[in-house]
Design a protein around this motif. Structure first.
Motif, mmCIF file in Angstrom:
data_model
loop_
_atom_site.group_PDB
_atom_site.id
_atom_site.type_symbol
_atom_site.label_atom_id
_atom_site.label_comp_id
_atom_site.label_asym_id
_atom_site.label_seq_id
_atom_site.Cartn_x
_atom_site.Cartn_y
_atom_site.Cartn_z
ATOM 1 N N VAL A 45 0.875 -1.169 0.000
ATOM 2 C CA VAL A 45 0.000 0.000 0.000
ATOM 3 C C VAL A 45 0.917 1.225 0.000
ATOM 4 C CG1 VAL A 45 -1.963 1.106 1.162
ATOM 5 C CG2 VAL A 45 -1.612 -1.354 1.401
ATOM 6 N N SER A 46 1.414 1.586 -1.181
ATOM 7 C CA SER A 46 2.443 2.619 -1.264
ATOM 8 C C SER A 46 1.820 3.985 -1.529
ATOM 9 C CB SER A 46 3.440 2.290 -2.375
ATOM 10 O OG SER A 46 4.412 3.304 -2.465
ATOM 11 N N ARG A 47 2.046 4.931 -0.642
ATOM 12 C CA ARG A 47 1.421 6.239 -0.781
ATOM 13 C C ARG A 47 2.038 7.036 -1.929
ATOM 14 N NH1 ARG A 47 -0.786 9.653 4.254
ATOM 15 N NH2 ARG A 47 -1.967 7.711 4.410
ATOM 16 N N PHE A 48 3.373 6.976 -2.078
ATOM 17 C CA PHE A 48 3.957 7.730 -3.198
ATOM 18 C C PHE A 48 5.243 7.143 -3.750
ATOM 19 C CE2 PHE A 48 4.095 10.212 0.813
ATOM 20 C CZ PHE A 48 5.376 9.876 1.224
ATOM 21 N N ASN A 49 6.000 6.399 -2.986
ATOM 22 C CA ASN A 49 7.258 5.874 -3.516
ATOM 23 C C ASN A 49 7.029 4.586 -4.301
ATOM 24 O OD1 ASN A 49 9.632 7.486 -2.949
ATOM 25 N ND2 ASN A 49 9.075 7.265 -0.793
ATOM 26 N N PRO A 50 7.483 4.525 -5.556
ATOM 27 C CA PRO A 50 7.246 3.326 -6.369
ATOM 28 C C PRO A 50 8.126 2.161 -5.947
ATOM 29 C CG PRO A 50 8.539 4.908 -7.602
ATOM 30 C CD PRO A 50 8.165 5.584 -6.313
ATOM 31 N N PRO A 51 7.668 0.935 -6.208
ATOM 32 C CA PRO A 51 8.464 -0.249 -5.923
ATOM 33 C C PRO A 51 9.519 -0.462 -7.010
ATOM 34 C CG PRO A 51 6.413 -0.897 -6.920
ATOM 35 C CD PRO A 51 6.364 0.597 -6.801
ATOM 36 N N VAL A 52 10.319 -1.497 -6.826
ATOM 37 C CA VAL A 52 11.333 -1.859 -7.809
ATOM 38 C C VAL A 52 11.165 -3.337 -8.153
ATOM 39 C CG1 VAL A 52 13.077 -2.333 -6.027
ATOM 40 C CG2 VAL A 52 13.811 -1.735 -8.340
ATOM 41 N N TYR A 53 11.430 -3.676 -9.415
ATOM 42 C CA TYR A 53 11.276 -5.046 -9.914
ATOM 43 C C TYR A 53 12.660 -5.624 -10.152
ATOM 44 C CZ TYR A 53 9.809 -8.771 -13.196
ATOM 45 O OH TYR A 53 9.585 -9.972 -13.830
ATOM 46 N N VAL A 54 12.998 -6.677 -9.395
ATOM 47 C CA VAL A 54 14.337 -7.266 -9.471
ATOM 48 C C VAL A 54 14.216 -8.779 -9.626
ATOM 49 C CG1 VAL A 54 16.550 -7.569 -8.310
ATOM 50 C CG2 VAL A 54 15.268 -5.458 -7.966
ATOM 51 N N GLN A 55 14.751 -9.302 -10.717
ATOM 52 C CA GLN A 55 14.818 -10.755 -10.934
ATOM 53 C C GLN A 55 13.490 -11.439 -10.634
ATOM 54 O OE1 GLN A 55 18.186 -11.457 -8.433
ATOM 55 N NE2 GLN A 55 19.655 -11.183 -10.093
ATOM 56 N N GLY A 56 12.428 -10.888 -11.223
ATOM 57 C CA GLY A 56 11.125 -11.525 -11.135
ATOM 58 C C GLY A 56 10.314 -11.210 -9.901
ATOM 59 N N MET A 57 10.853 -10.398 -9.002
ATOM 60 C CA MET A 57 10.134 -10.067 -7.769
ATOM 61 C C MET A 57 9.970 -8.556 -7.628
ATOM 62 S SD MET A 57 9.292 -12.810 -6.085
ATOM 63 C CE MET A 57 9.493 -14.452 -6.806
ATOM 64 N N ILE A 58 8.906 -8.152 -6.931
ATOM 65 C CA ILE A 58 8.664 -6.742 -6.638
ATOM 66 C C ILE A 58 9.004 -6.482 -5.180
ATOM 67 C CG2 ILE A 58 6.850 -5.006 -6.339
ATOM 68 C CD1 ILE A 58 5.463 -6.260 -8.785
ATOM 69 N N TYR A 59 9.805 -5.430 -4.955
ATOM 70 C CA TYR A 59 10.129 -4.980 -3.607
ATOM 71 C C TYR A 59 9.618 -3.560 -3.448
ATOM 72 C CZ TYR A 59 13.341 -8.936 -3.859
ATOM 73 O OH TYR A 59 13.868 -10.192 -4.017
ATOM 74 N N GLY A 60 8.896 -3.300 -2.356
ATOM 75 C CA GLY A 60 8.348 -1.965 -2.161
ATOM 76 C C GLY A 60 8.115 -1.681 -0.697
ATOM 77 N N ILE A 61 7.835 -0.405 -0.417
ATOM 78 C CA ILE A 61 7.561 0.042 0.945
ATOM 79 C C ILE A 61 6.188 0.704 0.961
ATOM 80 C CG2 ILE A 61 8.233 1.639 2.779
ATOM 81 C CD1 ILE A 61 11.156 1.238 1.832
ATOM 82 N N GLY A 62 5.344 0.291 1.904
ATOM 83 C CA GLY A 62 3.994 0.852 1.967
ATOM 84 C C GLY A 62 3.452 0.860 3.380
ATOM 85 N N GLU A 63 2.226 1.324 3.491
ATOM 86 C CA GLU A 63 1.573 1.395 4.799
ATOM 87 C C GLU A 63 1.427 -0.016 5.385
ATOM 88 O OE1 GLU A 63 -2.168 3.197 3.819
ATOM 89 O OE2 GLU A 63 -1.198 4.841 2.776
#
Length: 399
Positions: free
Chosen positions: A290-308
């Motif tokens: 649940v990311s308010r404004f910072n986009p995630p990153v896609y690395v080797q088939g996986m998504i990493y992100g920071i959210g609420e």
């Protein structure tokens, strides 16, 4: 600008400003939040990144830095003016400044976009819709457009936030307005080349240049949807409703093949959208990111992100499976470099190195560069880590 720490001036002269990679635009040189640099220092416990310089900022906000050609570019603010600043990458000293009219009334800071540096020019977008093209060497204005006036843009609640991007001969923006979900301008003259996507209020995200189903397009968030707009003629190719509290669609969409991953805050969550030649539909949807404004990153088939509510997560985009989550990041941003993720805790300002693996959360080290509220994602350029909080911007040696 002041050098910080013992030997800072010596370190800053020894670290070259060319030969590595620049970070000339929002989301970096390859537009995916990657730094291509290798051989960074990963032993932060014994050898935390050394401070090279720190410069005070007066905007009290979140505008992002870009770095190219031995300089760091950022939009600062003073009184009723925005100030575009070119700082020396080695020392932090102001090389030039260029100011233009804004207002003295803050709205979570002032400008909130990242400059784009390309071909000897710097492009900046103000929160009120003033688009500037400046000479990168001197800061002298080359051309400007008032997008609110030119396209009938309705500024959203927290003003314009998307960053301009360069696509070949074009400068691409997403002002919203009269058939202006996406607008492409001649990057040398500012003349309108293409506009399309319909009459919309824009979101807060930066557009993505993509090829989906072999059709070149610009993928963008509006206030109430995500869409693909044909690069050649501006026709709307596909659109999926995506409504969030307060119309905050701010994290730039992530294009993965013929699919698009989106995430928004205020409890909305995330989804993978499959785009087919005859339209688009949601494959899966969850509240794991649940990311308010910072986009995630896609690395080797996986998504990493920071959210609420401050979780860092790893998600398999094929089916939405949550691989792991770790609390303690508030609304920070993250980037990928050399097998690791460098992440900010948006609340405390801690900078944390995490291994990019779906197996489990594996923290490799942390330090606190500036402290305090740090919602802006870090950048990496020429072996240096550049970080801002609401009061300052600082540069650290990553080698």
């Amino acid at each position: 600008a002041s050098a910080v720490g013992s030997g800072a001036s010596a370190a800053s002269t020894q670290t070259p400003t060319t030969g590595g990679s620049d970070w000339p635009r929002y989301l970096g040189p390859t537009a995916n939040n990657y730094s291509p640099e290798k051989g960074i220092n990963k032993n932060w416990a014994q050898k935390p990144p050394k401070a090279l310089w720190k410069v005070d900022l007066r905007d009290g906000g979140y505008a992002g830095p870009a770095a190219a050609g031995g300089r760091v570019y950022i939009i600062d603010h003073s009184g009723n003016k925005d100030i575009v600043r070119a700082l020396d990458l080695k020392t932090g000293a102001d090389v030039w400044t260029c100011s233009y009219d804004d207002t003295d009334s803050a709205n979570y800071g002032y400008a909130r976009s990242t400059p784009a540096v390309y071909g000897g020019k710097v492009y900046t977008m103000s929160r009120l819709g003033l688009l500037n093209c400046l000479d990168a060497a001197t800061g002298k204005p080359i051309w400007a457009r008032d997008v609110v006036k030119d396209f009938g843009t309705q500024r959203p609640t927290w003003d314009l936030a998307g960053s301009p991007i360069v696509d070949g001969e074009r400068l691409v923006i997403t002002p919203g307005g009269r058939n202006a979900a996406v607008v492409a301008l001649n990057k040398d003259t500012g003349a309108t080349i293409m506009q399309g996507g319909g009459d919309v209020v824009t979101g807060y995200a930066t557009p993505v240049v993509a090829k989906i189903n072999n059709v070149k397009q610009y993928v963008t968030f509006t206030a109430k949807s995500v869409m693909g707009v044909a690069a050649d003629d501006g026709r709307l190719l596909w659109s999926v409703p995506w409504e969030t509290s307060y119309d905050v669609n701010a994290a730039t969409p992530l294009v993965i093949g013929n699919s698009v991953f989106v995430t928004s805050g205020y409890g909305k969550g995330c989804a993978l959208i499959d785009v087919k030649p005859d339209g688009a539909s949601i494959r899966w949807q969850s509240r794991d990111l649940v990311s308010r404004f910072n986009p995630p990153v896609y690395v080797q088939g996986m998504i990493y992100g920071i959210g609420e509510p401050g979780n860092m997560v790893c998600i398999d985009p094929t089916n939405g499976a949550l691989k792991w989550k770790q609390s303690g990041f508030e609304w920070g941003g993250l980037i990928y470099v050399d097998g690791v993720l460098i992440c900010m805790d948006g609340r405390t300002g801690a900078c944390i190195m995490v291994k990019a693996t779906p197996e489990s959360y594996q923290e490799l080290g942390r330090f606190t560069p500036l402290g305090g509220q740090s919602w802006t994602a870090p950048i990496i350029a020429q072996g240096r880590l550049i970080i801002r909080n609401t009061k300052a911007i600082a540069c650290f040696d990553l080698k």
